[in-house]
Design a protein around this motif. Structure first.
Motif, PDB file in Angstrom:
ATOM      1  N   ASP A 321     -14.251 -10.636   2.400  1.00 48.25           N
ATOM      2  CA  ASP A 321     -13.510 -10.762   3.648  1.00 48.25           C
ATOM      3  C   ASP A 321     -12.122 -11.346   3.409  1.00 48.25           C
ATOM      4  OD1 ASP A 321     -15.585  -9.709   5.065  1.00 48.25           O
ATOM      5  OD2 ASP A 321     -16.332 -11.641   5.842  1.00 48.25           O
ATOM      6  N   THR A 322     -12.069 -12.387   2.573  1.00 48.21           N
ATOM      7  CA  THR A 322     -10.780 -13.038   2.302  1.00 48.21           C
ATOM      8  C   THR A 322      -9.817 -12.092   1.607  1.00 48.21           C
ATOM      9  OG1 THR A 322     -11.834 -15.211   2.144  1.00 48.21           O
ATOM     10  CG2 THR A 322      -9.658 -14.965   1.139  1.00 48.21           C
ATOM     11  N   ASN A 323     -10.284 -11.415   0.569  1.00 44.80           N
ATOM     12  CA  ASN A 323      -9.412 -10.496  -0.159  1.00 44.80           C
ATOM     13  C   ASN A 323      -8.973  -9.315   0.694  1.00 44.80           C
ATOM     14  OD1 ASN A 323      -9.178 -11.828  -2.632  1.00 44.80           O
ATOM     15  ND2 ASN A 323     -11.097 -10.969  -3.406  1.00 44.80           N
ATOM     16  N   MET A 324      -9.869  -8.862   1.576  1.00 47.93           N
ATOM     17  CA  MET A 324      -9.498  -7.757   2.470  1.00 47.93           C
ATOM     18  C   MET A 324      -8.344  -8.170   3.379  1.00 47.93           C
ATOM     19  SD  MET A 324     -11.493  -5.016   2.118  1.00 47.93           S
ATOM     20  CE  MET A 324     -13.138  -4.324   2.157  1.00 47.93           C
ATOM     21  N   LYS A 325      -8.437  -9.365   3.930  1.00 46.63           N
ATOM     22  CA  LYS A 325      -7.381  -9.833   4.828  1.00 46.63           C
ATOM     23  C   LYS A 325      -6.097 -10.132   4.058  1.00 46.63           C
ATOM     24  CE  LYS A 325     -10.118 -11.459   8.718  1.00 46.63           C
ATOM     25  NZ  LYS A 325     -11.261 -10.590   8.403  1.00 46.63           N
ATOM     26  N   ARG A 326      -6.247 -10.602   2.826  1.00 46.06           N
ATOM     27  CA  ARG A 326      -5.051 -10.822   2.013  1.00 46.06           C
ATOM     28  C   ARG A 326      -4.370  -9.486   1.699  1.00 46.06           C
ATOM     29  NH1 ARG A 326      -6.866 -15.428  -2.501  1.00 46.06           N
ATOM     30  NH2 ARG A 326      -7.166 -17.142  -0.992  1.00 46.06           N
ATOM     31  N   TRP A 327      -5.153  -8.452   1.399  1.00 46.65           N
ATOM     32  CA  TRP A 327      -4.552  -7.147   1.120  1.00 46.65           C
ATOM     33  C   TRP A 327      -3.778  -6.638   2.336  1.00 46.65           C
ATOM     34  CZ3 TRP A 327      -3.108  -3.999  -2.605  1.00 46.65           C
ATOM     35  CH2 TRP A 327      -2.766  -2.696  -2.266  1.00 46.65           C
ATOM     36  N   ARG A 328      -4.409  -6.754   3.497  1.00 48.67           N
ATOM     37  CA  ARG A 328      -3.733  -6.306   4.724  1.00 48.67           C
ATOM     38  C   ARG A 328      -2.432  -7.066   4.927  1.00 48.67           C
ATOM     39  NH1 ARG A 328      -6.589  -5.690  10.674  1.00 48.67           N
ATOM     40  NH2 ARG A 328      -4.699  -5.209  11.866  1.00 48.67           N
ATOM     41  N   ALA A 329      -2.445  -8.370   4.693  1.00 45.80           N
ATOM     42  CA  ALA A 329      -1.241  -9.184   4.867  1.00 45.80           C
ATOM     43  C   ALA A 329      -0.191  -8.862   3.805  1.00 45.80           C
ATOM     44  CB  ALA A 329      -1.608 -10.666   4.822  1.00 45.80           C
ATOM     45  N   TRP A 330      -0.621  -8.634   2.549  1.00 48.09           N
ATOM     46  CA  TRP A 330       0.315  -8.265   1.494  1.00 48.09           C
ATOM     47  C   TRP A 330       1.011  -6.951   1.838  1.00 48.09           C
ATOM     48  CZ3 TRP A 330       3.058 -10.367  -2.046  1.00 48.09           C
ATOM     49  CH2 TRP A 330       2.611 -11.503  -2.736  1.00 48.09           C
ATOM     50  N   TRP A 331       0.240  -6.017   2.320  1.00 50.96           N
ATOM     51  CA  TRP A 331       0.829  -4.718   2.634  1.00 50.96           C
ATOM     52  C   TRP A 331       1.822  -4.841   3.787  1.00 50.96           C
ATOM     53  CZ3 TRP A 331       1.772  -1.065  -0.286  1.00 50.96           C
ATOM     54  CH2 TRP A 331       2.048   0.217   0.166  1.00 50.96           C
ATOM     55  N   LYS A 332       1.517  -5.684   4.754  1.00 52.31           N
ATOM     56  CA  LYS A 332       2.417  -5.888   5.891  1.00 52.31           C
ATOM     57  C   LYS A 332       3.726  -6.526   5.443  1.00 52.31           C
ATOM     58  CE  LYS A 332       2.490  -8.072  10.494  1.00 52.31           C
ATOM     59  NZ  LYS A 332       1.680  -8.876  11.459  1.00 52.31           N
ATOM     60  N   VAL A 333       3.638  -7.565   4.636  1.00 52.77           N
ATOM     61  CA  VAL A 333       4.844  -8.283   4.222  1.00 52.77           C
ATOM     62  C   VAL A 333       5.679  -7.436   3.268  1.00 52.77           C
ATOM     63  CG1 VAL A 333       3.940  -9.515   2.183  1.00 52.77           C
ATOM     64  CG2 VAL A 333       5.655 -10.600   3.624  1.00 52.77           C
ATOM     65  N   THR A 334       5.025  -6.610   2.452  1.00 51.54           N
ATOM     66  CA  THR A 334       5.749  -5.724   1.535  1.00 51.54           C
ATOM     67  C   THR A 334       6.571  -4.696   2.304  1.00 51.54           C
ATOM     68  OG1 THR A 334       4.057  -5.969  -0.190  1.00 51.54           O
ATOM     69  CG2 THR A 334       5.474  -4.024  -0.307  1.00 51.54           C
ATOM     70  N   GLN A 335       5.970  -4.109   3.329  1.00 53.14           N
ATOM     71  CA  GLN A 335       6.689  -3.121   4.130  1.00 53.14           C
ATOM     72  C   GLN A 335       7.864  -3.753   4.863  1.00 53.14           C
ATOM     73  OE1 GLN A 335       4.282   0.323   5.931  1.00 53.14           O
ATOM     74  NE2 GLN A 335       2.857  -1.399   6.067  1.00 53.14           N
ATOM     75  N   ARG A 336       7.659  -4.957   5.380  1.00 51.89           N
ATOM     76  CA  ARG A 336       8.751  -5.633   6.090  1.00 51.89           C
ATOM     77  C   ARG A 336       9.915  -5.919   5.151  1.00 51.89           C
ATOM     78  NH1 ARG A 336       5.943 -10.268   9.967  1.00 51.89           N
ATOM     79  NH2 ARG A 336       5.181  -8.849  11.611  1.00 51.89           N
ATOM     80  N   GLU A 337       9.602  -6.418   3.970  1.00 53.10           N
ATOM     81  CA  GLU A 337      10.660  -6.738   3.014  1.00 53.10           C
ATOM     82  C   GLU A 337      11.470  -5.499   2.678  1.00 53.10           C
ATOM     83  OE1 GLU A 337      12.554  -7.238  -0.982  1.00 53.10           O
ATOM     84  OE2 GLU A 337      10.931  -5.869  -0.446  1.00 53.10           O
ATOM     85  N   HIS A 338      10.793  -4.383   2.463  1.00 52.17           N
ATOM     86  CA  HIS A 338      11.508  -3.177   2.068  1.00 52.17           C
ATOM     87  C   HIS A 338      12.283  -2.579   3.232  1.00 52.17           C
ATOM     88  CE1 HIS A 338      12.419  -0.159  -0.864  1.00 52.17           C
ATOM     89  NE2 HIS A 338      12.074   0.817  -0.039  1.00 52.17           N
ATOM     90  N   PHE A 339      11.704  -2.606   4.422  1.00 51.68           N
ATOM     91  CA  PHE A 339      12.396  -2.018   5.568  1.00 51.68           C
ATOM     92  C   PHE A 339      13.618  -2.838   5.956  1.00 51.68           C
ATOM     93  CE2 PHE A 339      13.260  -1.168  10.011  1.00 51.68           C
ATOM     94  CZ  PHE A 339      13.203   0.214  10.059  1.00 51.68           C
ATOM     95  N   LEU A 340      13.451  -4.150   6.106  1.00 49.98           N
ATOM     96  CA  LEU A 340      14.546  -4.990   6.568  1.00 49.98           C
ATOM     97  C   LEU A 340      15.664  -5.104   5.535  1.00 49.98           C
ATOM     98  CD1 LEU A 340      12.491  -7.854   8.265  1.00 49.98           C
ATOM     99  CD2 LEU A 340      13.731  -5.985   9.395  1.00 49.98           C
ATOM    100  N   THR A 341      15.303  -5.088   4.262  1.00 55.22           N
ATOM    101  CA  THR A 341      16.317  -5.250   3.220  1.00 55.22           C
ATOM    102  C   THR A 341      16.931  -3.915   2.816  1.00 55.22           C
ATOM    103  OG1 THR A 341      15.085  -7.144   2.362  1.00 55.22           O
ATOM    104  CG2 THR A 341      16.784  -6.219   0.946  1.00 55.22           C
ATOM    105  N   PHE A 342      16.080  -2.971   2.463  1.00 54.07           N
ATOM    106  CA  PHE A 342      16.567  -1.706   1.910  1.00 54.07           C
ATOM    107  C   PHE A 342      16.966  -0.696   2.983  1.00 54.07           C
ATOM    108  CE2 PHE A 342      15.550   2.640   0.447  1.00 54.07           C
ATOM    109  CZ  PHE A 342      16.507   2.766  -0.540  1.00 54.07           C
ATOM    110  N   VAL A 343      16.031  -0.364   3.873  1.00 52.29           N
ATOM    111  CA  VAL A 343      16.299   0.692   4.851  1.00 52.29           C
ATOM    112  C   VAL A 343      17.453   0.308   5.774  1.00 52.29           C
ATOM    113  CG1 VAL A 343      15.341   2.022   6.769  1.00 52.29           C
ATOM    114  CG2 VAL A 343      13.944   1.576   4.748  1.00 52.29           C
ATOM    115  N   VAL A 344      17.357  -0.864   6.385  1.00 49.38           N
ATOM    116  CA  VAL A 344      18.419  -1.300   7.294  1.00 49.38           C
ATOM    117  C   VAL A 344      19.739  -1.447   6.543  1.00 49.38           C
ATOM    118  CG1 VAL A 344      19.192  -3.151   8.810  1.00 49.38           C
ATOM    119  CG2 VAL A 344      16.808  -2.403   8.877  1.00 49.38           C
ATOM    120  N   GLY A 345      19.690  -2.039   5.367  1.00 52.20           N
ATOM    121  CA  GLY A 345      20.913  -2.233   4.585  1.00 52.20           C
ATOM    122  C   GLY A 345      21.585  -0.925   4.221  1.00 52.20           C
TER     123      GLY A 345
END
Length: 581
Positions: A321-345
């Motif tokens: 359960d813990t690793n599943m939720k960590r994976w979901r959170a990792w994927w969310k934060v990874t997408q945000r970092e790439h969208f806000l930094t790369f795509v918007v930039g």
């Protein structure tokens, strides 16, 4: 504030019974990612993952060791990989290809730019997926599909960025700007710039951290200058053309006016492109994203940086359960970092620069040469002053930052391939492989520039076309790898699979056009002529289109079949999925 105050206190539990403190890193833990993270583990003490549906398939390519997925930091703590990629993009699509395309053909092709950027968002984050889930580079993943693929991309990567086109072009801009040497003698500055880049790589014990800091500084400076220019040159009126161009889907110039090599280069460089995109997963691993935290970082042996960090592991996590939720959170934060930094930039900077090109060079004919457009038309038309000075500065910074990053791209990707193919079995140190390739590649660039093997713009067009063609196979391979080798809870969702099918078709279409044009114009093989509408192609051209169709069908079938077969094989796999999983 003390360390104790940084730790979460009495966090409430989530719906799944897992405390937030077990999923998310504390402030002090998160701050460690700003310097990149390495968590050493004893591989011999870790259990090897069994060949079951809960773990990645090894297929004889080496097993995976089981370790917990690390806690998830905030977006602000992991900004880095996408910032490097943005810096690598500034001197290609943002300041050269797309401004030239818009100046020559108006805003009618703007649709292709933003579609290309969004497409690369999905490509780049899928390239990160394998590293976050396994700690391996994307090249190790491709090697599990077929051992030839890493070598294929190494060769194409050299064709893309083996010639120092950005240093050459940037040096021509610097010569025209400062007059320190005649413009015709730009190569002298080019040689010096390659030496400066090599020396700067020695500025710290961890190579990745040096690159990240340099690129973030250059990127911020370029963005600031671009915004200032937008106001000083008053290009706001051009933005009225954006809506019509943005929805002008599929519109292309007539065949007579359509330079497919430049256009494909623009598509590849609607962002970074080609071999550069393949670095996204490697940088994510160096930064410490997900299971990449268990992989060592490349150290600078000239700095006496201490004990070498292990880079031999392949990891996976148990679907708790813990690793599943960590994976979901990792994927969310990874997408945000790439969208806000790369795509918007990318969209903001490129659109500003396009508006300058459209206003001051719209309707001109530059033979696809961005250098000629800026140096011979736009800047002279400004009549000197602060605006001309700032535009020179923006172009030089953009081109220099791109060359700076492209050296890192080629050396880091190639070092990983060489290490996996040859170095690991022979006990070579990855740090020395990196330093050796960096030195050889720098000397090669100095020789190419010094002897003026080719004109700067020609080098850029050849490299860009190679980048576009390269993206066709690795888009297909990436989605096949992420569906056929990953367990259900780490696989991409259907929305992302559809996006990668689109990416494969998108770059496949323009790659076939380029291949057909090259066979006709360079080799006189008229039988392989292709057309934008497909209909009316020569017999050999139809064969090329049939080949592209076969690749597309194969990609769609393999990935869809794997996704369907994996459904329901991991208990509570939905716990790991989220928006654009």
């Amino acid at each position: 504030m003390t360390d104790d105050e940084d730790e979460p206190v009495a966090e409430p539990e989530t719906d799944g019974g897992v405390a937030d403190a077990d999923v998310y890193a504390s402030e002090s833990e998160g701050r460690e990612y700003r310097e990149s993270v390495y968590t050493p583990v004893d591989d011999d003490s870790l259990e090897e993952a069994p060949a079951t549906s809960e773990y990645p398939k090894s297929d004889g390519g080496g097993g995976f060791r089981i370790a917990d997925l690390p806690k998830v930091p905030k977006v602000s703590h992991i900004v880095g990989p996408s910032a490097i990629m943005l810096g690598a993009s500034l001197g290609s699509g943002e300041t050269m290809f797309w401004p030239t395309i818009v100046a020559e053909g108006s805003w009618g092709l703007y649709w292709a730019f933003w579609v290309g950027v969004i497409t690369q968002f999905f490509i780049n984050t899928e390239l990160q997926r394998w590293a976050i889930a396994t700690g391996e580079s994307i090249f190790q993943g491709f090697n599990r599909l077929n051992r030839i693929w890493p070598l294929f991309f190494l060769v194409f990567g050299f064709f893309q960025i083996g010639w120092p086109g950005w240093a050459a072009t940037g040096s021509e801009v610097f010569a025209a700007w400062t007059g320190i040497v005649p413009r015709a003698d730009w190569y002298l500055i080019g040689v010096v710039s390659m030496v400066v880049i090599w020396l700067s790589y020695q500025a710290g014990p961890l190579v990745y951290n040096v690159i990240e800091r340099a690129q973030i500084a250059l990127m911020l400076l370029a963005v600031f200058i671009g915004i200032v220019l937008m106001f000083t040159l008053n290009t706001f009126g051009e933005f009225a053309n954006l809506p019509a161009g943005a929805v002008n889907f599929g519109a292309l110039p007539s065949d007579a006016d359509f330079d497919i090599a430049t256009f494909l280069g623009g598509l590849a460089y609607a962002g970074a492109g080609g071999y550069t995109n393949l670095s996204q997963g490697v940088w994510a691993r160096e930064k410490g994203y997900g299971m990449g935290a268990y992989q060592g970082r490349i150290k600078n042996p000239l700095r006496g940086s201490g004990e070498t960090e292990s880079q031999d592991g392949s990891y996976t996590f148990e679907p708790t359960d813990t690793n599943m939720k960590r994976w979901r959170a990792w994927w969310k934060v990874t997408q945000r970092e790439h969208f806000l930094t790369f795509v918007v930039g990318v969209i903001v900077v490129a659109t500003i620069v396009m508006s300058i090109a459209a206003q001051y060079a719209g309707g001109g004919e530059f033979g696809g040469s961005g250098v000629a457009m800026w140096l011979d038309t736009i800047i002279p038309g400004l009549g000197g002053g602060i605006s001309a000075w700032l535009l020179y500065a923006l172009l030089f910074i953009a081109l220099f930052s791109t060359q700076y990053a492209q050296i890192e791209v080629f050396v880091r990707n190639s070092a990983d391939i060489v290490y996996q193919k040859i170095g690991r079995s022979r006990g070579w140190d990855m740090s020395y492989i990196f330093l050796g390739l960096l030195t050889v590649f720098t000397l090669w660039g100095m020789a190419i520039i010094g002897f003026q093997v080719a004109q700067p713009w020609i080098i850029l067009v050849i490299g860009a076309a190679a980048a576009g063609v390269m993206m066709w196979p690795y888009n297909a391979l990436t989605i096949i790898l992420n569906t056929t080798r990953m367990p259900e809870h780490t696989q991409p969702g259907w929305a992302r699979i559809l996006a990668m099918w689109w990416a494969t078709a998108f770059f496949g279409f323009f790659s076939i056009l380029l291949i057909g044009e090259t066979l006709v114009t360079r080799f006189g093989l008229d039988a392989f002529g292709t057309t934008v509408t497909v209909m009316g192609s020569a017999p050999g051209g139809y064969a090329l289109w049939l080949f592209a169709l076969a690749v597309q069908i194969y990609t769609m079938y393999r990935s869809a079949r794997a996704k369907i077969d994996a459904s329901g094989t991991v208990e509570d796999a939905d716990e790991a999925s989220g928006f654009l999983a």
